[in-house]
Scaffold this motif. Structure first.
Motif, PDB file in Angstrom:
ATOM      1  N   HIS A 112     -10.305   0.755   8.281  1.00  0.00           N
ATOM      2  CA  HIS A 112      -9.031   1.400   8.349  1.00  0.00           C
ATOM      3  C   HIS A 112      -8.569   2.067   7.197  1.00  0.00           C
ATOM      4  CE1 HIS A 112      -8.640   0.160  12.493  1.00  0.00           C
ATOM      5  NE2 HIS A 112      -9.006  -1.152  12.356  1.00  0.00           N
ATOM      6  N   ALA A 113      -8.760   1.241   6.001  1.00  0.00           N
ATOM      7  CA  ALA A 113      -8.183   1.738   4.726  1.00  0.00           C
ATOM      8  C   ALA A 113      -9.238   2.615   4.072  1.00  0.00           C
ATOM      9  CB  ALA A 113      -7.915   0.498   3.946  1.00  0.00           C
ATOM     10  N   ASP A 114      -8.408   3.245   2.939  1.00  0.00           N
ATOM     11  CA  ASP A 114      -9.171   4.207   2.048  1.00  0.00           C
ATOM     12  C   ASP A 114     -10.394   3.204   1.432  1.00  0.00           C
ATOM     13  OD1 ASP A 114      -9.643   5.291  -0.763  1.00  0.00           O
ATOM     14  OD2 ASP A 114      -8.621   6.918   0.351  1.00  0.00           O
ATOM     15  N   GLN A 115     -11.748   3.745   1.461  1.00  0.00           N
ATOM     16  CA  GLN A 115     -12.789   3.295   0.813  1.00  0.00           C
ATOM     17  C   GLN A 115     -12.437   2.664  -0.569  1.00  0.00           C
ATOM     18  OE1 GLN A 115     -16.129   5.285   0.804  1.00  0.00           O
ATOM     19  NE2 GLN A 115     -15.241   7.301   0.376  1.00  0.00           N
ATOM     20  N   ASN A 116     -11.408   3.406  -1.440  1.00  0.00           N
ATOM     21  CA  ASN A 116     -11.310   3.176  -2.849  1.00  0.00           C
ATOM     22  C   ASN A 116     -10.282   2.146  -3.193  1.00  0.00           C
ATOM     23  OD1 ASN A 116     -13.330   5.053  -3.693  1.00  0.00           O
ATOM     24  ND2 ASN A 116     -11.963   6.525  -3.146  1.00  0.00           N
ATOM     25  N   ILE A 117      -9.737   1.497  -1.943  1.00  0.00           N
ATOM     26  CA  ILE A 117      -8.459   0.652  -2.123  1.00  0.00           C
ATOM     27  C   ILE A 117      -8.986  -0.613  -3.021  1.00  0.00           C
ATOM     28  CG2 ILE A 117      -9.045  -0.745  -0.208  1.00  0.00           C
ATOM     29  CD1 ILE A 117      -6.184  -0.839   0.527  1.00  0.00           C
ATOM     30  N   VAL A 118      -7.827  -0.777  -3.857  1.00  0.00           N
ATOM     31  CA  VAL A 118      -8.402  -2.174  -4.906  1.00  0.00           C
ATOM     32  C   VAL A 118      -7.992  -3.313  -4.086  1.00  0.00           C
ATOM     33  CG1 VAL A 118      -7.529  -2.981  -6.924  1.00  0.00           C
ATOM     34  CG2 VAL A 118      -7.647  -0.577  -6.720  1.00  0.00           C
ATOM     35  N   ILE A 119      -8.742  -4.489  -3.975  1.00  0.00           N
ATOM     36  CA  ILE A 119      -8.573  -5.455  -3.234  1.00  0.00           C
ATOM     37  C   ILE A 119      -8.754  -6.661  -4.207  1.00  0.00           C
ATOM     38  CG2 ILE A 119      -9.418  -6.815  -1.261  1.00  0.00           C
ATOM     39  CD1 ILE A 119     -10.758  -4.572  -0.439  1.00  0.00           C
ATOM     40  N   MET A 120      -7.561  -7.645  -4.007  1.00  0.00           N
ATOM     41  CA  MET A 120      -7.665  -8.929  -4.631  1.00  0.00           C
ATOM     42  C   MET A 120      -7.664 -10.095  -3.776  1.00  0.00           C
ATOM     43  SD  MET A 120      -4.605 -10.257  -7.213  1.00  0.00           S
ATOM     44  CE  MET A 120      -5.079  -9.732  -8.599  1.00  0.00           C
ATOM     45  N   LEU A 121      -8.483 -10.886  -3.858  1.00  0.00           N
ATOM     46  CA  LEU A 121      -8.702 -12.129  -3.040  1.00  0.00           C
ATOM     47  C   LEU A 121      -7.413 -13.205  -3.707  1.00  0.00           C
ATOM     48  CD1 LEU A 121      -9.899 -13.624  -0.756  1.00  0.00           C
ATOM     49  CD2 LEU A 121     -11.722 -14.526  -2.358  1.00  0.00           C
ATOM     50  N   VAL A 122      -6.652 -13.596  -2.799  1.00  0.00           N
ATOM     51  CA  VAL A 122      -5.534 -14.525  -3.333  1.00  0.00           C
ATOM     52  C   VAL A 122      -5.760 -16.067  -2.559  1.00  0.00           C
ATOM     53  CG1 VAL A 122      -3.206 -15.029  -3.397  1.00  0.00           C
ATOM     54  CG2 VAL A 122      -4.266 -12.724  -3.769  1.00  0.00           C
TER      55      VAL A 122
END
Lengths: 214, 654
Positions: A112-122
Motif C-alpha cells: 500500500h505504501a510508496d516503495q521508497n518509504i523510509v522504514i524504521m523498526l522500533v
C-alpha cells in the motif's frame, strides 16, 4: 491567521504501524505532546498529530498518523499511506508475537505504501527489562537484512523517543535533499497531498487604479 | 464522573428536603426523616408507574421523550433503551418472562462457549496440538487468545472514568464481548465494540444501583416486575441483550467484506484469491460515509462539501471512529447518553447517526473553512469540546425529519458567531488532552479577528438603523445631489451597499490570508503570485467603507464616489413599478432564501429592521438586497476565482 507560527520548509507524513497494544499511540503522544498515559485508549480508525523539528537549519513539520493495530487489510489503508514518506514499524519487546508479526506489516507496507518509504523498526517498552522476550541483537539483525533502521524505545520513560523521530525525519530529509540536488527542475519532490495549483489571474491594471483615485 | 456521583445527588436531595421540613411547628419530629426519604422513594415509584401507564396509553410516546432529552435524569434509562431497541415489548405484563428467556439464553453461552479440555472427558483421539476445527483443544487455545485481545481493550476503556476500573465491570465486559464474538463469528471481536458496550453497562449498572438504594429506603412495597427487570444479579445477561441488539444496528460500521474467520473467530486472514483487489476489501462503513458526504452533506452545506473534497480530506479518516463508537470519543459520557437516547428512539431506521455526523461538521464549518489542511484535520480528529451537544442534536433531528422537528433558530447563529474567548475558558474534559499551545494560539487568533470584524459590522448596522429612524422622524429635506422625493430610500440603499461591501471585504481578506498561508508552504513562492496577492489586498483597501462612504465627511474624491453610486441608484429607482406589479407574497420568502446561507444573520437583521421602518416598501427592499448581492459576489469571484459562493439549501417544507 497564525501563518508565522506555522511556517516550515518541509512537511513529511510519517505513519505508525504495528500490532495492537505495542505502544504506538504513546510514542505519538510522547513525541508530539510529551505525554504518556498508562491506560491510553485503544486507537479506533486513525489518530493524527504534528510537531516541527529543525534539521540542518531547515524547519521540518512532521505529520504523524497512528492507526489501530487491528486495522490490517482495512480500506482506510489507501488514505492512511497516501503521501507517507516514512513509517515506524513498532513491536513490543516483551511480546514476541508482536515481533513475529513485523513480517506481515512489512508486506502491508509493500502493498500500500510508496516503495521508497523510509522504514524504521522500533522495539518499544524497553523499560520492561525483566520481561524482555525479543533479544536486541536478533531484531537488529532482522532490520539489517531487510534494509530497515532500528532502535529500541520506551514511551514510558522517554528513552530514545525523540531520537527515533529525529533519526527517521533526518534520513527522509537527506534523501529529499539529494533528490533536489540531482533533479533541480523537479522542484520540491515531497509535496503535501493537499496542495493544489493556484490559478493566477492578471494583476489589477494601473488604469483601474487611476479611475478610482480621480 | 462516576455512578456514585448520581446517587450522591439523590442523597443530597433527600437531605435538603429533610432539613427544609425540620420546622418547630411540626409536632411529630421523629416522622420527618422518614417522610423526606419517603418523598424521594415516592417519586421513584411514580416514575415507574407513569412509565407503565404511558406504555398502556401510547407506547410510541417514549420515542418523543427520548428525542426531547427527557431521559437525562431518569432512573429507568436502561428500561427505556430496552423498549426503544425492542429488547422488551411495550406489553409490560410479560416483561418477567421476556427477561427470563434472555437470561436463560445468556447462561447457555457459558456452557456452549467455555469448555476447558483439562476438566472435560474429551475424546481420546483429540490431540492438544491439533489444528482441526473440530478439536476442543484447538478451540480452547483460540479462546485464550481471544480473551487476551478483548481484555487488552477493556482495561483501556474510558481511562478517566473510575466506574470502568472496577473488576466486576471489567470482567462482565470481557465475558459479554467474548460471548458476542463466539455467537457472531462473522463479526468476531473488533476494536471499538468495547466502547459500544461501555455506556450500556454504565446505564444498566446505574439503574441497578438506584433500585438497590430505593429498595433499602422503602423497606417494602417495590413493584415485583420492577424488582425482576432490574435485578442486579443479571447485570451481564441484561447488558448483553441491549448490546447485541445495538450491534445488530451498527454491525455495518464494523463489517469488512472478503475476510475469513479463524476457528477462534478473533483474527481474520484475507482469502487468497486471484481476483482479489482493493475494491473487494472496502469496509461497508466507507460506503456509508461516502453516502453521507455525497447525499446529505452536499445538500446541507455545499461550500463545506466542496472544501473537504478540495482539501482531499475523505470522511473516513475521522468518520470511521465517529460512527464505530457512535461519537463516544467526541462527547463527554453524560452528553453522549443524550445522543444515544435519540439514536435509539430512531432505532428502526437507524438514520440519525448520519445526520449527527453532518450536524457536527456544520457546527465547526467556520473553523474548518478558515484553516489549512493540518489544522482542519486536527479539528476533525479532536472534535472541539465546546460544541453544544443539544444544538448538534436538534440540527440533526431537523435534517432527519423536517416535518416533525423545527429548525433550531439559534443553531446557525452559534455557528457564525462562536465566541473564541469561551474556547479558551472551557477546560478540556477528563480523558481528552489539550491542544498544543501553538495550535490554540493560531486558531484563537484567526477566530478572534473574524469575530471582531463581525461584531464591528453588527454595531455599525445597529447605529445605522438608529440614525435612519432619527432621519425619518425629523423629515429631513433632501440633500444636494440626492433625489428630492426619496431621501430615506437613498440612505437605506447606501446602508445596504455599505454592509454588502463590508462583508465582501471581510471574506476577501480571509480568503487572502488562506491563500497566503498556502503559498507559505511552498519552498519557492512565485513573484507573479505575490503581485497577484498584493492586487487582492489592494482591492480590499478599495472596499474600505470609511474611504468610500463617510457618514459625515465631504471632500472632492468622496463626492466623485457618491456620484457614481447615485447613478446606480437612479437606475434602480426607475424600475420600481415592474417588480411591484409582478411580485406576489410568495416571492418574498423565495427572494430571501436565494441569498447566501452564510449571510443569513446579517440579512435577517436588516430585513427585520427595515420592515419596521418602511413596511410599505418591502418589495423594493428585497430587490435592493438581491441586486446589491451580485456586485459583492462579483468582486469576490474576481479576487479569488477558486472561491465558491456559499450556498445552503434549507428544506422549504420546514
Amino acid at each position: 491567521m497564525g501563518a508565522r507560527e506555522d511556517e516550515y520548509d518541509y512537511l513529511f507524513k510519517v505513519v505508525l504501524i504495528g500490532d495492537s497494544g505495542v505502544g504506538k499511540s504513546n510514542l505519538l503522544s510522547r513525541f508530539t505532546r510529551n505525554e504518556f498515559n498508562l491506560e491510553s485508549k485503544s486507537t479506533i480508525g486513525v489518530e493524527f498529530a504534528t510537531r516541527s523539528i529543525e534539521v540542518d537549519g531547515k524547519t521540518i513539520k512532521a505529520q504523524i498518523w497512528d492507526t489501530a493495530g487491528q486495522e490490517r487489510y482495512r480500506a482506510i489503508t489507501s488514505a492512511y499511506y497516501r503521501g507517507a514518506v516514512g513509517a515506524l514499524l513498532v513491536y513490543d519487546i516483551a511480546k514476541h508475537l508482536t515481533y513475529e508479526n513485523v513480517e506481515r506489516w512489512l508486506r502491508e507496507l509493500r502493498d500500500h505504501a510508496d516503495q521508497n518509504i523510509v522504514i524504521m523498526l522500533v522495539g518499544n517498552k524497553s523499560d520492561l527489562r525483566h520481561l524482555r522476550s525479543v533479544p536486541t541483537d536478533e531484531a537488529k539483525l532482522f532490520a539489517e537484512r531487510n534494509g530497515l533502521s532500528f532502535i529500541e524505545t520506551s514511551a514510558l520513560d522517554s528513552t530514545n523517543v525523540e531520537t527515533a523521530f529525529q533519526n527517521i525525519l533526518t534520513e527522509i530529509y537527506r534523501i529529499v535533499s539529494q533528490k533536489q540536488i540531482r533533479d533541480p527542475p523537479e522542484g520540491d519532490v515531497i509535496r503535501p497531498s493537499n496542495v493544489e495549483p493556484i490559478d493566477v489571474k492578471p494583476t489589477v491594471t494601473a488604469d483601474v487604479r487611476k479611475q478610482c483615485c480621480q | 464522573m462516576t455512578v456514585w456521583g448520581i446517587e450522591a445527588i439523590t442523597l443530597n436531595g433527600s437531605s435538603a428536603r429533610e432539613s427544609l421540613e425540620h420546622l418547630p411547628g411540626n409536632g411529630a419530629i421523629r416522622v420527618i426523616p422518614e417522610a423526606g426519604a419517603m418523598n424521594s422513594v415516592e417519586r421513584y415509584r411514580q416514575e415507574w408507574q407513569v412509565l407503565l401507564e404511558n406504555l398502556d396509553a401510547d407506547p410510541e410516546s417514549l420515542r418523543q421523550s427520548a428525542f426531547a432529552g427527557d431521559l437525562k435524569m431518569s432512573k429507568f434509562r436502561s428500561v427505556h433503551w430496552a423498549l426503544l431497541l425492542r429488547v422488551l415489548t411495550s406489553e409490560h405484563r410479560s416483561w418477567t418472562s421476556q427477561r427470563l428467556q434472555q437470561r436463560v439464553r445468556y447462561d447457555k453461552f457459558r456452557a456452549d462457549y467455555v469448555r476447558n479440555p483439562h476438566q472435560l472427558a474429551v475424546d481420546c483421539n483429540d490431540d492438544p496440538l491439533s489444528q482441526s476445527t473440530q478439536s476442543v483443544w484447538n478451540q480452547y487455545f483460540s479462546d485464550q487468545d481471544l480473551f487476551a485481545v478483548i481484555r487488552q481493550d477493556v482495561v483501556r476503556t474510558f481511562p478517566g472514568v473510575d466506574f470502568f476500573r472496577k473488576p466486576l465491570v471489567q470482567n462482565a465486559m470481557v465475558n459479554i464481548l467474548f460471548y458476542y464474538a463466539r455467537e457472531h463469528p462473522y463479526m468476531c471481536y473488533r476494536q471499538g465494540m468495547h466502547e459500544i458496550l461501555a455506556p450500556i453497562i454504565f446505564v444498566v449498572y446505574s439503574d441497578h444501583q438506584s433500585l438497590l438504594h430505593f429498595s433499602e429506603l422503602a423497606k417494602t412495597d417495590i413493584n415485583p416486575t420492577l424488582l425482576d427487570v432490574l435485578d442486579p444479579a443479571y447485570l451481564e445477561a441484561d447488558t448483553y441483550s441491549l448490546f447485541s441488539r445495538l450491534m445488530a444496528s451498527v454491525e455495518s460500521y464494523y463489517r469488512v467484506s472478503n475476510l475469513v474467520s479463524t476457528p477462534g473467530g478473533h483474527i481474520e486472514q484475507r482469502a487468497e484469491s486471484p481476483g482479489d483487489n482493493e475494491t473487494s476489501t472496502e469496509a461497508e462503513v466507507i460506503g456509508q460515509l461516502n453516502f453521507i458526504r455525497d447525499k446529505i452533506l452536499a445538500k446541507q452545506d455545499q461550500h463545506l462539501h466542496h472544501y473537504l473534497q478540495k482539501m482531499e480530506i475523505p470522511l473516513h479518516i475521522f468518520g470511521i471512529r465517529w460512527l464505530r463508537l457512535l461519537f463516544g470519543r467526541e462527547f463527554m459520557l453524560l452528553d453522549l447518553l443524550l445522543l444515544w437516547d435519540a439514536i435509539f428512539a430512531d432505532s428502526d431506521r437507524f438514520d440519525l447517526p448520519n445526520y449527527i455526523l453532518v450536524a457536527m461538521l456544520v457546527h465547526i464549518r467556520d473553523k474548518l473553512l478558515l484553516s489549512d489542511y493540518t489544522t482542519s484535520l486536527t479539528y476533525l480528529m479532536r472534535y472541539p469540546n465546546n460544541v453544544d451537544v443539544h444544538l448538534v442534536l436538534r440540527h440533526a433531528l431537523f435534517m432527519l425529519n423536517p416535518k416533525q422537528f423545527e429548525y433550531p433558530p439559534n443553531a446557525f447563529t452559534c455557528v457564525s458567531f462562536a465566541n473564541s474567548s469561551a474556547d479558551k475558558d472551557v477546560p478540556p474534559p477528563a480523558g481528552q488532552r489539550p491542544r498544543t499551545n501553538s495550535e490554540n494560539s493560531s486558531m484563537a487568533t484567526s477566530g478572534s479577528q473574524i469575530d471582531r470584524q463581525i461584531t464591528f459590522m453588527q454595531e455599525r448596522n445597529a447605529a445605522d438603523s438608529s440614525a435612519l429612524a432619527k432621519l425619518q422622524d425629523t423629515h429631513r429635506v433632501a440633500m444636494d445631489g440626492y433625489l428630492e422625493n426619496s431621501p430615506e430610500l437613498l440612505r437605506l440603499e447606501l446602508k445596504n451597499a455599505q454592509t454588502v461591501i463590508k462583508i465582501a471585504r471581510s471574506k476577501l481578506q480571509s480568503y487572502l490570508s488562506t491563500v497566503r498561508h498556502h503559498v507559505g508552504k511552498q519552498a519557492n513562492g512565485s513573484e507573479e503570485l505575490g503581485r497577484t496577492l498584493d492586487g487582492i489586498e489592494e482591492l480590499c483597501s478599495f472596499l474600505d467603507v470609511k474611504f468610500m462612504f463617510p457618514l459625515h465627511q465631504r471632500s472632492a474624491p468622496i463626492d466623485q464616489a457618491l456620484e457614481a453610486n447615485e447613478q446606480k441608484q437612479l437606475n434602480t429607482v426607475s424600475k420600481p413599478p415592474k417588480p411591484t406589479a409582478s411580485s406576489t407574497p410568495a416571492n418574498a420568502p423565495a427572494a430571501l432564501s436565494a441569498t447566501g446561507g452564510y449571510q443569513m444573520p446579517e440579512n435577517a437583521f436588516m430585513h427585520s429592521s427595515m420592515r419596521r421602518l418602511l413596511g410599505e416598501l418591502r418589495e423594493i427592499e428585497l430587490s435592493t438586497i438581491t441586486s446589491d448581492e451580485k456586485p459583492g459576489n462579483a468582486v469576490v469571484q474576481n479576487g479569488l476565482p477558486a472561491a465558491e459562493p456559499q450556498q445552503r439549501h434549507r428544506n422549504e417544507s420546514s
